[in-house]
Design an enzyme around this catalytic site. Structure first.
Site, PDB file in Angstrom:
ATOM      1  CE1 TYR A 132       0.435 -16.627   6.364  1.00 43.61           C
ATOM      2  CE2 TYR A 132       0.209 -18.809   5.397  1.00 43.61           C
ATOM      3  CZ  TYR A 132       0.895 -17.618   5.518  1.00 43.61           C
ATOM      4  OH  TYR A 132       2.034 -17.409   4.776  1.00 43.61           O
ATOM      5  CG  PHE A 189      -1.556  -2.940 -19.392  1.00 44.62           C
ATOM      6  CD1 PHE A 189      -2.453  -1.917 -19.652  1.00 44.62           C
ATOM      7  CD2 PHE A 189      -0.933  -2.983 -18.147  1.00 44.62           C
ATOM      8  CE1 PHE A 189      -2.727  -0.956 -18.691  1.00 44.62           C
ATOM      9  CE2 PHE A 189      -1.202  -2.025 -17.186  1.00 44.62           C
ATOM     10  CZ  PHE A 189      -2.097  -1.009 -17.451  1.00 44.62           C
ATOM     11  CG  ASP A 190       1.919   0.483 -18.858  1.00 45.33           C
ATOM     12  OD1 ASP A 190       1.274  -0.348 -18.203  1.00 45.33           O
ATOM     13  OD2 ASP A 190       1.884   1.703 -18.604  1.00 45.33           O
ATOM     14  CG  ASP A 198      -3.818  -8.281 -19.777  1.00 41.15           C
ATOM     15  OD1 ASP A 198      -4.386  -8.306 -18.674  1.00 41.15           O
ATOM     16  OD2 ASP A 198      -2.962  -7.435 -20.084  1.00 41.15           O
ATOM     17  CB  ALA A 251      -7.865  -5.513 -16.857  1.00 40.00           C
ATOM     18  CE  LYS A 303      -6.538  -1.415 -14.272  1.00 40.08           C
ATOM     19  NZ  LYS A 303      -5.678  -2.177 -15.153  1.00 40.08           N
ATOM     20  CG  HIS A 357       3.771   8.378 -17.756  1.00 38.83           C
ATOM     21  ND1 HIS A 357       4.612   7.407 -18.239  1.00 38.83           N
ATOM     22  CD2 HIS A 357       2.801   7.731 -17.082  1.00 38.83           C
ATOM     23  CE1 HIS A 357       4.164   6.209 -17.881  1.00 38.83           C
ATOM     24  NE2 HIS A 357       3.068   6.379 -17.167  1.00 38.83           N
TER      25      HIS A 357
HETATM   26  C1  LIG Z   1      -4.288  -2.599 -15.120  1.00 38.68           C
HETATM   27  C2  LIG Z   1      -3.913  -3.619 -16.090  1.00 38.68           C
HETATM   28  C3  LIG Z   1      -2.881  -4.525 -15.830  1.00 38.68           C
HETATM   29  C4  LIG Z   1      -2.035  -4.471 -14.574  1.00 38.68           C
HETATM   30  O1  LIG Z   1      -2.816  -4.592 -13.452  1.00 38.68           O
HETATM   31  P1  LIG Z   1      -2.487  -3.851 -12.062  1.00 38.68           P
HETATM   32  O2  LIG Z   1      -3.609  -4.291 -11.200  1.00 38.68           O
HETATM   33  O3  LIG Z   1      -2.482  -2.373 -12.331  1.00 38.68           O
HETATM   34  O4  LIG Z   1      -1.164  -4.343 -11.598  1.00 38.68           O
HETATM   35  C5  LIG Z   1      -2.586  -5.470 -16.806  1.00 38.68           C
HETATM   36  N1  LIG Z   1      -3.265  -5.520 -17.956  1.00 38.68           N
HETATM   37  C6  LIG Z   1      -4.276  -4.666 -18.232  1.00 38.68           C
HETATM   38  C7  LIG Z   1      -5.003  -4.780 -19.529  1.00 38.68           C
HETATM   39  C8  LIG Z   1      -4.623  -3.678 -17.316  1.00 38.68           C
HETATM   40  O5  LIG Z   1      -5.600  -2.821 -17.614  1.00 38.68           O
END
Ligand SMILES: *Cc1c(COP(=O)(O)O)cnc(C)c1O
Length: 461
Positions: free
Chosen positions: A72, A124-125, A215, A217, A258, A450
């Protein structure tokens, strides 16, 4: 030297694909109300819906999984991940989270207050949604070249530094708790930001004492594209470029689904120790104790190995070769797509592919459905279904700026023959494009339609 570029891995375990006939797919699509998110994955032959969480793990990752320490508190897997993140990105504080958006929520809740302004190249959304949930205004400042799908400008992921400076002047640095940069810029077709742009942004923000968060990813793919596209960086290793990207930032948010080659997970990595403490205190409420952050010990191990594999240059070279391979096939047949191709996806220009279908009849959705019927390929509409809006009061639809269909390329999953199959299907659909009809929405939720909207083809008149 050999010219043929091969996948830098071989198969040790395989997953069967179920084949369907065209007649079956027509029925399945009708039952899914013409929304590809509503299909069962087993009814899909090639799944290019997303590159998120779909990577094939390596034998190294599978064996690291067995090493996962499920204690833990203070598990060794956490320290192993922390060390690799710090060595790769340069940030001393590492906070695991169950996926990218959980990191957004934790960081933004600590730093953002209502009325704040947070600029980015393009949010990102989920990033935008989490900022707006904190009462902030999320502002996109992409470089102007990003708008032109024919332009082969190498760094369409850049932020417009002139506009950023004007925004700082008009709104004031006090209203900006931080600024962000998404690398690569998913919304601009997976395009990279240049090192010069990242360094310029860092310098500008430092001058105004505004923190800078990346950000990240798709950090490894961004670093690879810098190496390929910036002549002054071609002599650097990807690992060196990654260090240069993050050296001027206060921290990063990473979805490990990603580039990190994991099926779940993410982390926040930052410099500021006192901020890290606050984030860890918040983490306990919703994610878990700070040494596991909502993940199992084995997930932490998988991410750690995935980060090391993500910056392997043979792997990144293969990744680029895959996307170029598909892009060249499309080019030969005159199929319109967003240039230059990034690594994680190809974006077909559905407005040009189906010029007889107006935006209000969702050409991207029509094309994605047709590609499924043709060959069982699942792609994703990125156009007026995803970004358009329906006003319930007036009954009016607003359309998106672009009508695209994204063919995402999951990491290490599909081989060259799979991509031959995808290209053949696209060419077949392109040849009979005049016969394809538009779609209408028959029911839709208030938000993120979507995923759940239902469609019908508009009958031939
Ligand atoms: C996928 C993604 C996120 C969100 O991550 P999740 O793991 O899907 O919650 C944030 N920013 C970017 C650029 C992403 O590609």
């Amino acid at each position: 030297m050999m010219k043929t570029i091969i996948e830098p891995f071989r198969a040790k375990m395989v997953e069967s694909i179920c084949f369907t006939t065209r007649a079956e797919r027509k029925q399945l699509l009708c039952r899914a109300k013409y929304n590809l998110f509503q299909l069962r994955a087993q009814d899909v032959i090639i799944d290019l819906l997303t590159d998120s969480g779909m990577a094939a793990m390596s034998s190294q990752q599978w064996s690291a999984l067995m090493r996962g320490d499920e204690s833990y508190a203070g598990c060794s897997s956490f320290y192993r991940l922390g060390e690799i993140v710090t060595n790769t990105f340069g940030f001393p504080e590492v906070i695991p989270v169950h996926q990218g958006r959980a990191g957004e929520k934790i960081l933004f809740a600590a730093l953002v207050k209502p009325g704040d302004v947070v600029p980015s190249n393009t949010h990102f959304d989920t990033t935008r949604a989490n900022l707006e949930a904190c009462g902030a205004e999320a502002i996109d400042l992409p470089t102007p070249e990003a708008k032109d799908s024919n332009s082969s400008y190498p760094f369409k992921g850049n932020i417009d530094l002139g506009k950023l400076e004007r925004l700082i002047t008009t709104r004031g640095a006090k209203a900006m708790p931080f600024a962000m940069l998404t690398i690569t810029n998913n919304s601009a077709g997976g395009q990279p930001a240049s090192l010069a742009n990242i360094q310029g942004m860092s310098k500008l923000l430092r001058k105004h004492e505004i923190p800078f968060y990346i950000d990240a990813a798709r950090f490894a793919e961004n670093a690879w594209l810098i190496k390929q596209r910036a002549p002054d960086c071609s002599g650097l290793s990807v690992s060196e470029i990654v260090k240069k990207i993050f050296i001027g930032a206060n921290g990063c948010l990473v979805s490990a689904k990603k580039d990190c080659l994991a099926n779940i997970g993410g982390f926040i990595a930052i410099r500021d120790r006192s901020l890290a403490r606050r984030l860890k205190d918040a983490l306990v409420l919703t994610e878990g104790f700070p040494t596991y952050g909502g993940l199992s010990g084995r997930d932490l191990e998988v991410i750690a190995v995935g980060i090391e594999e993500s910056i392997n240059e043979d792997y990144l070279h293969y990744r680029q070769a895959s996307s170029m391979y598909v892009a060249e096939k499309l080019m030969v047949h005159g199929i319109p797509f967003v240039a230059p191709p990034g690594l994680h996806a190809l974006y077909i220009d559905a407005a040009k592919f189906l010029p007889h279908i107006p935006a209000l009849q969702f050409p991207g959705q029509a094309l994605a459905c047709e590609l499924y019927v043709e060959a069982g390929i699942r792609s994703c509409e990125v156009g007026s279904v995803m970004f358009g809006k329906y006003n319930r009061e007036t009954g009016k639809e607003t359309t998106a700026q672009k009508e695209l269909v994204r063919l995402a390329l999951p990491r290490r999953v599909y081989s060259q023959s799979h991509y031959d199959y995808v290209a053949e299907a696209l060419v077949n659909v392109y040849r009979r494009r005049e016969k394809i009809v538009g779609m209408k929405i028959v029911s839709q939720p208030q938000q993120l339609r979507h995923f759940n909207a239902f469609f019908e083809p508009i009958a031939d008149s």
